[in-house]
Design a protein around this motif. Structure first.
Motif, PDB file in Angstrom:
ATOM      1  N   THR A 170       0.838  -1.037   0.089  1.00  0.00           N
ATOM      2  CA  THR A 170      -0.075  -0.113   0.122  1.00  0.00           C
ATOM      3  C   THR A 170       0.898   1.143   0.059  1.00  0.00           C
ATOM      4  O   THR A 170       0.575   2.310  -0.623  1.00  0.00           O
ATOM      5  CB  THR A 170      -0.855   0.203   1.209  1.00  0.00           C
ATOM      6  N   HIS A 171       1.832   1.464   0.808  1.00  0.00           N
ATOM      7  CA  HIS A 171       2.872   2.588   1.005  1.00  0.00           C
ATOM      8  C   HIS A 171       3.497   2.506  -0.450  1.00  0.00           C
ATOM      9  O   HIS A 171       3.677   3.881  -0.854  1.00  0.00           O
ATOM     10  CB  HIS A 171       3.897   2.207   2.180  1.00  0.00           C
ATOM     11  N   LEU A 172       4.064   1.470  -0.916  1.00  0.00           N
ATOM     12  CA  LEU A 172       4.758   1.489  -2.167  1.00  0.00           C
ATOM     13  C   LEU A 172       3.894   1.950  -3.269  1.00  0.00           C
ATOM     14  O   LEU A 172       4.351   3.059  -3.876  1.00  0.00           O
ATOM     15  CB  LEU A 172       5.470   0.125  -2.545  1.00  0.00           C
ATOM     16  N   VAL A 173       2.835   1.579  -3.546  1.00  0.00           N
ATOM     17  CA  VAL A 173       1.958   1.960  -4.881  1.00  0.00           C
ATOM     18  C   VAL A 173       1.628   3.604  -4.254  1.00  0.00           C
ATOM     19  O   VAL A 173       1.519   4.233  -5.399  1.00  0.00           O
ATOM     20  CB  VAL A 173       0.679   1.196  -4.807  1.00  0.00           C
ATOM     21  N   GLY A 174       1.016   3.886  -3.116  1.00  0.00           N
ATOM     22  CA  GLY A 174       0.742   5.303  -2.669  1.00  0.00           C
ATOM     23  C   GLY A 174       2.102   6.199  -3.165  1.00  0.00           C
ATOM     24  O   GLY A 174       1.713   7.366  -3.081  1.00  0.00           O
ATOM     25  N   SER A 175       3.202   5.753  -3.019  1.00  0.00           N
ATOM     26  CA  SER A 175       4.037   6.696  -3.106  1.00  0.00           C
ATOM     27  C   SER A 175       4.432   7.273  -4.509  1.00  0.00           C
ATOM     28  O   SER A 175       5.124   8.410  -4.554  1.00  0.00           O
ATOM     29  CB  SER A 175       5.713   6.086  -2.562  1.00  0.00           C
ATOM     30  N   SER A 176       3.871   6.541  -5.294  1.00  0.00           N
ATOM     31  CA  SER A 176       3.675   6.917  -6.823  1.00  0.00           C
ATOM     32  C   SER A 176       2.617   7.943  -6.988  1.00  0.00           C
ATOM     33  O   SER A 176       2.446   8.529  -8.154  1.00  0.00           O
ATOM     34  CB  SER A 176       3.643   5.832  -7.514  1.00  0.00           C
ATOM     35  N   LEU A 177       1.788   8.569  -5.895  1.00  0.00           N
ATOM     36  CA  LEU A 177       0.715   9.350  -5.782  1.00  0.00           C
ATOM     37  C   LEU A 177      -0.634   8.683  -6.451  1.00  0.00           C
ATOM     38  O   LEU A 177      -1.461   9.124  -6.663  1.00  0.00           O
ATOM     39  CB  LEU A 177       0.798  10.575  -6.546  1.00  0.00           C
ATOM     40  N   SER A 178      -0.337   7.266  -6.496  1.00  0.00           N
ATOM     41  CA  SER A 178      -1.484   6.678  -6.738  1.00  0.00           C
ATOM     42  C   SER A 178      -2.842   6.793  -5.682  1.00  0.00           C
ATOM     43  O   SER A 178      -2.261   7.039  -4.551  1.00  0.00           O
ATOM     44  CB  SER A 178      -1.637   5.303  -6.899  1.00  0.00           C
ATOM     45  N   ASP A 179      -4.082   6.852  -5.800  1.00  0.00           N
ATOM     46  CA  ASP A 179      -5.082   7.191  -5.034  1.00  0.00           C
ATOM     47  C   ASP A 179      -5.263   5.981  -3.753  1.00  0.00           C
ATOM     48  O   ASP A 179      -4.567   5.019  -4.233  1.00  0.00           O
ATOM     49  CB  ASP A 179      -6.341   7.659  -5.481  1.00  0.00           C
ATOM     50  N   PRO A 180      -5.770   6.466  -2.837  1.00  0.00           N
ATOM     51  CA  PRO A 180      -5.794   5.154  -1.880  1.00  0.00           C
ATOM     52  C   PRO A 180      -6.624   3.906  -2.397  1.00  0.00           C
ATOM     53  O   PRO A 180      -6.203   2.901  -1.726  1.00  0.00           O
ATOM     54  CB  PRO A 180      -6.869   6.031  -0.585  1.00  0.00           C
ATOM     55  N   TYR A 181      -7.590   4.048  -3.441  1.00  0.00           N
ATOM     56  CA  TYR A 181      -8.173   2.843  -3.626  1.00  0.00           C
ATOM     57  C   TYR A 181      -7.195   1.928  -4.590  1.00  0.00           C
ATOM     58  O   TYR A 181      -7.085   0.648  -4.292  1.00  0.00           O
ATOM     59  CB  TYR A 181      -9.434   3.207  -4.643  1.00  0.00           C
ATOM     60  N   LEU A 182      -6.626   2.569  -5.328  1.00  0.00           N
ATOM     61  CA  LEU A 182      -5.475   1.521  -6.202  1.00  0.00           C
ATOM     62  C   LEU A 182      -4.531   1.258  -5.211  1.00  0.00           C
ATOM     63  O   LEU A 182      -3.979   0.116  -5.350  1.00  0.00           O
ATOM     64  CB  LEU A 182      -4.739   2.488  -7.277  1.00  0.00           C
ATOM     65  N   SER A 183      -4.151   2.109  -4.434  1.00  0.00           N
ATOM     66  CA  SER A 183      -2.979   1.719  -3.535  1.00  0.00           C
ATOM     67  C   SER A 183      -3.379   0.381  -2.520  1.00  0.00           C
ATOM     68  O   SER A 183      -2.517  -0.299  -2.176  1.00  0.00           O
ATOM     69  CB  SER A 183      -2.653   2.869  -2.298  1.00  0.00           C
ATOM     70  N   TYR A 184      -4.319   0.579  -1.846  1.00  0.00           N
ATOM     71  CA  TYR A 184      -4.927  -0.390  -0.906  1.00  0.00           C
ATOM     72  C   TYR A 184      -5.194  -1.610  -1.844  1.00  0.00           C
ATOM     73  O   TYR A 184      -5.293  -2.728  -1.097  1.00  0.00           O
ATOM     74  CB  TYR A 184      -6.063   0.007   0.077  1.00  0.00           C
ATOM     75  N   SER A 185      -5.840  -1.380  -2.989  1.00  0.00           N
ATOM     76  CA  SER A 185      -6.227  -2.648  -3.967  1.00  0.00           C
ATOM     77  C   SER A 185      -4.964  -3.476  -4.002  1.00  0.00           C
ATOM     78  O   SER A 185      -4.884  -4.777  -3.897  1.00  0.00           O
ATOM     79  CB  SER A 185      -6.658  -2.406  -5.320  1.00  0.00           C
ATOM     80  N   ALA A 186      -3.630  -2.982  -4.301  1.00  0.00           N
ATOM     81  CA  ALA A 186      -2.331  -3.656  -4.315  1.00  0.00           C
ATOM     82  C   ALA A 186      -2.032  -4.149  -3.055  1.00  0.00           C
ATOM     83  O   ALA A 186      -1.546  -5.468  -2.761  1.00  0.00           O
ATOM     84  CB  ALA A 186      -1.352  -2.659  -4.559  1.00  0.00           C
ATOM     85  N   GLY A 187      -2.445  -3.691  -1.668  1.00  0.00           N
ATOM     86  CA  GLY A 187      -2.138  -4.343  -0.403  1.00  0.00           C
ATOM     87  C   GLY A 187      -3.046  -5.514  -0.332  1.00  0.00           C
ATOM     88  O   GLY A 187      -2.522  -6.399   0.378  1.00  0.00           O
ATOM     89  N   ILE A 188      -4.410  -5.509  -0.887  1.00  0.00           N
ATOM     90  CA  ILE A 188      -4.875  -6.572  -0.729  1.00  0.00           C
ATOM     91  C   ILE A 188      -4.560  -7.691  -1.536  1.00  0.00           C
ATOM     92  O   ILE A 188      -4.552  -9.051  -1.144  1.00  0.00           O
ATOM     93  CB  ILE A 188      -6.417  -6.285  -1.246  1.00  0.00           C
TER      94      ILE A 188
END
Length: 472
Positions: A283-301
């Motif tokens: 989640t942190h990694l994807v979010g660091s690219s400024l992807s929104d929380p939905y895309l970021s947490y989808s990666a975490g899932i």
């Protein structure tokens, strides 16, 4: 409010704001935290933290101190703590359901943990009552999400469905839309905050929809009650709370507040576990690219769906059921249990639910889950599966220590949580991880807000090839 623990003196902000608005409370915390962050960034950036080894590079970066995570930490001996507080302290001080304030068995609410993780402030009962209502008011899913979920094959893994649903909500992202039109960097967190609260609000409905479609042909199992808390609504939507408007006669399960309290405890305990685990880090990694929380947490899932991360609880249930059958139900026979364990280890199979990447003592989350069952003897005294879990926790550490190949021979939280879900009638073990996915949102999404407050850069470590490593 009585302050019982000396550690509270370090948390002045806990009683700083009486606002019922979480965002307003967060704004009171930000200036002091930003000043500290700027001091660390400006004055301490050149300080060395740790010495990296070749083993850590090729061994999954285990032990590398290379990630910033503020709300929780995992100590080898203390276990997980949240802003320095133990699980027991959090259970004692964080608000519970307003409907069950006089019930000693009522558990802390995940929304209380979310508030605490995000702000470092202990919320009042009034603040959490209002926050629970806010989450319930925003719980309904957009129709397009329902339609897509209804179109998916029932055989599709529930975690895949969860990831799809969360990604679809990207269409709702106020952060993505604001970034597209252009916003100052120091305002980004406010839009991320709105997305995070919206996503967490909708997770019970997503979980309920996936459960209904996968196991009950889309049958309505419960409803969102705007006067109830987040865990109550999640439990309702998978058919585990009594609602006069829904026909539950065909569901063979317990419909009681005890199951709701289990969900509350489970989700609060699993909300955060420092940043190095796969779901938090992804989640942190994807979010660091400024992807929104939905895309970021989808990666975490998707990371949580991996067998080495989120599937342990279901493996434990299968293991316990198989073991009980082999023992012919003699769950108090120490000799037979020890013999079974040695036979399994000698056949090069692991004991699921034991060991931990960091901990070197019993997992305090395990202790909390077992305490939940022990506090309800009328429910669990005759549950042979639960009794076997308890007996196993007394015998397995000695066997594993003698076996010598496990650094931590003690039970972790997965060794107990699944059996309690199973006890109440949640027999679809594949679904345990979906509830885990709902709970794990609390920590990584809170940290994602702070990542934007601090303006952290995109994460970009340097890689090394085998030739370079071999030449060192």
């Amino acid at each position: 409010m009585t302050i019982r623990y000396p550690i509270f003196k370090n948390f002045k902000c806990r009683f700083y704001s009486t606002s019922s608005d979480l965002k307003a409370v967060l704004k009171t915390v930000i200036p002091k935290k930003l000043r500290l962050f700027e001091h660390v960034k400006k004055d301490l950036s050149s300080h060395q933290i740790d010495i990296q080894t070749v083993g850590s590079v090729i061994g999954g970066m285990r032990g590398n101190k290379a990630m910033f995570w503020d709300a929780s930490s995992v100590d080898p001996n203390k276990g997980v703590t949240f802003h320095g507080l133990s699980i027991e302290e959090c259970q004692d001080i964080l608000p519970k359901s307003k409907m069950e304030l006089n019930d000693p068995k009522s558990e802390l609410l995940p929304e209380s943990m979310l508030w605490f993780l995000l702000t470092g402030c202990i919320p009042s009962q009034e603040q959490i009552d209002d926050f629970s209502k806010t989450l319930a008011e925003h719980a309904q899913l957009p129709e397009y999400v329902n339609k897509v979920l209804d179109s998916l094959p029932k055989s599709l893994h529930p975690m895949t469905q969860l990831s799809i649903a969360i990604s679809l909500l990207n269409n709702e992202s106020v952060f993505a839309k604001a970034y597209e039109r252009g916003i100052p960097k120091d305002e980004a967190w406010e839009y991320v905050f709105e997305d995070v609260i919206n996503l967490i609000s909708k997770l019970p409905a997503i979980v309920g929809k996936i459960y209904s479609n996968t196991y009950y042909n889309g049958k309505e199992l419960g409803v969102i009650n705007k006067d109830k808390d987040w865990s109550y609504n999640l439990s309702s939507l998978i058919g585990f709370t009594v609602d006069d408007s829904i026909n539950h006669k065909n569901l063979s399960r317990s419909q009681s507040k005890d199951f709701v309290n289990l969900v509350r405890l489970y989700c609060a305990l699993h909300g955060d576990h420092e940043g190095g685990n796969v779901s938090a880090h992804a989640t942190h990694l994807v979010g660091s690219s400024l992807s929104d929380p939905y895309l970021s947490y989808s990666a975490g899932i998707q990371g949580l769906a991996g067998p080495l991360h989120g599937l342990a609880a279901q493996e434990v249930v299968r293991f316990i059921l198989e073991m009980k059958d082999t023992l012919d139900g003699e769950v108090d026979n120490d000799a037979k249990i020890e013999e079974y364990l040695w036979k399994r280890l000698n056949s090069k199979r692991v004991i699921p639910g034991y060991g931990h990447g960091v901990l070197r003592k019993p997992d305090p989350r395990f202790t909390a889950i077992i305490k939940f069952g022990n506090n309800r003897p009328e429910e669990f005294a005759k549950d042979r599966n639960f009794q076997l879990v308890k007996k196993l926790s007394q015998i397995a550490p000695g066997v594993l220590a003698k076996h010598g190949k496990t650094k931590n021979p003690f039970p972790n939280v997965d060794s107990s949580s699944g059996i309690l879900f199973y006890h109440y009638g949640l027999k679809e073990t594949l679904f345990f991880t979906v509830i885990f996915g709902a709970s794990r949102s609390l920590g990584p999404l809170s940290q994602l807000i702070w990542d934007r407050i601090y303006g952290l850069p995109i994460e970009r470590p340097t890689s090394m090839d085998l030739k370079t490593l071999a030449s060192l």
